[in-house]
Scaffold this active site. Structure first.
Site, PDB file in Angstrom:
ATOM      1  N   TYR A 172       5.043 -13.943 -18.986  1.00 13.31           N
ATOM      2  CA  TYR A 172       3.850 -13.111 -19.194  1.00 13.31           C
ATOM      3  C   TYR A 172       2.668 -13.726 -18.440  1.00 13.31           C
ATOM      4  O   TYR A 172       1.948 -13.022 -17.717  1.00 13.31           O
ATOM      5  CB  TYR A 172       3.518 -12.968 -20.689  1.00 13.31           C
TER       6      TYR A 172
ATOM      7  N   PHE B 218      -0.604  -5.284 -28.743  1.00 14.24           N
ATOM      8  CA  PHE B 218      -0.024  -6.278 -27.841  1.00 14.24           C
ATOM      9  C   PHE B 218       1.017  -7.167 -28.540  1.00 14.24           C
ATOM     10  O   PHE B 218       2.145  -7.327 -28.057  1.00 14.24           O
ATOM     11  CB  PHE B 218      -1.167  -7.135 -27.274  1.00 14.24           C
TER      12      PHE B 218
HETATM   13  C1  8X3 Z   1      -3.339 -11.335 -23.830  1.00 17.52           C
HETATM   14  C2  8X3 Z   1      -3.912 -12.680 -24.114  1.00 17.52           C
HETATM   15  O1  8X3 Z   1      -3.413 -15.051 -24.959  1.00 17.52           O
HETATM   16  O2  8X3 Z   1      -2.383 -13.213 -26.137  1.00 17.52           O
HETATM   17  O3  8X3 Z   1      -3.316 -11.074 -22.480  1.00 17.52           O
HETATM   18  O4  8X3 Z   1      -1.599 -13.821 -23.946  1.00 17.52           O
HETATM   19  S1  8X3 Z   1      -2.767 -13.719 -24.807  1.00 17.52           S
END
Ligand code: 8X3
Length: 258
Positions: free
Chosen positions: A158, A195
């Site tokens: 990621y 997310f």
């Molecule tokens: C999302 C921020 O730190 O959860 O892009 O990966 S993190």
């Protein structure tokens, strides 16, 4: 000239939730014309109604999986005539899968992240930017992350995808020198969206722990930044903006209370 006044046409990928949705609403409040897309069409239908109620001058919603290059080309090259002149592209579609040691992670997770966060962004950019250059107007706003600035354990791919986004934004800006097309990377830290639910494939308990005892950013905080960069005078290019909540220092340092 402010670029977000009524009549500006804005394409937002991954618009069905989180930052994409909040950004669509923020531009709708300014009277923009909005093209919204995400993998599934159903959540966009309700959003389209909300955007119209909020003041959008027009809304065109369509399904698009940005990782599917042929679908991106087919869809974006055959937009209805009145939706072809895109002034602002917000490359927001992106996701994370798993929080796992890279040497143990399922390669399918890598594939999905790289296909969406890196290749997806490239596919859409490739389809939209040439017309911006031709028209002599445009702004590409890519969604990066604190994760692109600092790699954290168990998030290697990621983080790599967001580091790639940063390099692509820089390179695109360089390749656009001599044109009036602007490029910005908006790099948020932790934002309270789906997310973590997506990362943990719906495991609510794990997802909730990510934001436990800290105040994360809200999607509207990031949308504010996007609208701000897009509304600078046309000779001003904000290259990047790193944004965290007051409780986040970087990818690793958090102020967890209690
Ligand atoms: C999302 C921020 O730190 O959860 O892009 O990966 S993190």
């Amino acid at each position: 000239m402010a670029i977000t006044s009524g009549g500006q046409t804005v394409l937002i990928t991954g618009a069905s939730s989180g930052i994409g949705r909040a950004t669509a609403l923020a531009f709708a409040n300014l009277g923009a014309r909005l093209l919204i897309c995400s993998r599934r069409l159903d959540p966009l239908e309700e959003l389209a109604r909300e955007l119209t109620a909020a003041g959008a001058e027009g809304v065109y919603a369509f399904a698009l999986d940005v990782s599917d290059r042929l679908a991106v080309e087919r869809t974006l090259y055959s937009l209805p005539e009145e939706w072809r002149d895109i002034d602002i592209l917000v490359n927001n579609a992106g996701l994370s899968r798993g929080l796992t040691k890279v040497y143990e992670q399922d390669p399918e997770d890598w594939q999905e992240m790289v296909d969406t966060n890196v290749l997806g962004l490239l596919h859409v950019t490739r389809a939209i930017v040439p017309r911006m250059v031709q028209r002599g107007i445009g702004h590409v706003i890519n969604l990066g992350s604190t994760a692109g600035h600092m790699t954290y354990a168990n998030g290697t791919v990621y983080c790599a995808s967001k580091a790639a986004e940063m390099a692509i934004s820089e390179g695109l800006k360089l390749d656009l020198m001599g044109t009036p097309v602007r490029v910005t990377s908006i790099d948020p830290g932790m934002v309270e969206t789906d997310f973590s639910r997506v990362r943990f494939r719906g495991d609510e308990e794990k997802a909730a722990k990510v934001y436990a005892n800290i105040t994360p950013l809200q999607p509207s905080d990031v949308a504010d930044a996007i609208v701000w960069v897009a509304s600078r005078p046309v000779h001003v290019n904000i290259h990047s903006m790193l944004i965290t909540s007051i409780d986040q220092g970087n990818s690793m340092v958090l102020n967890r209370r209690g």
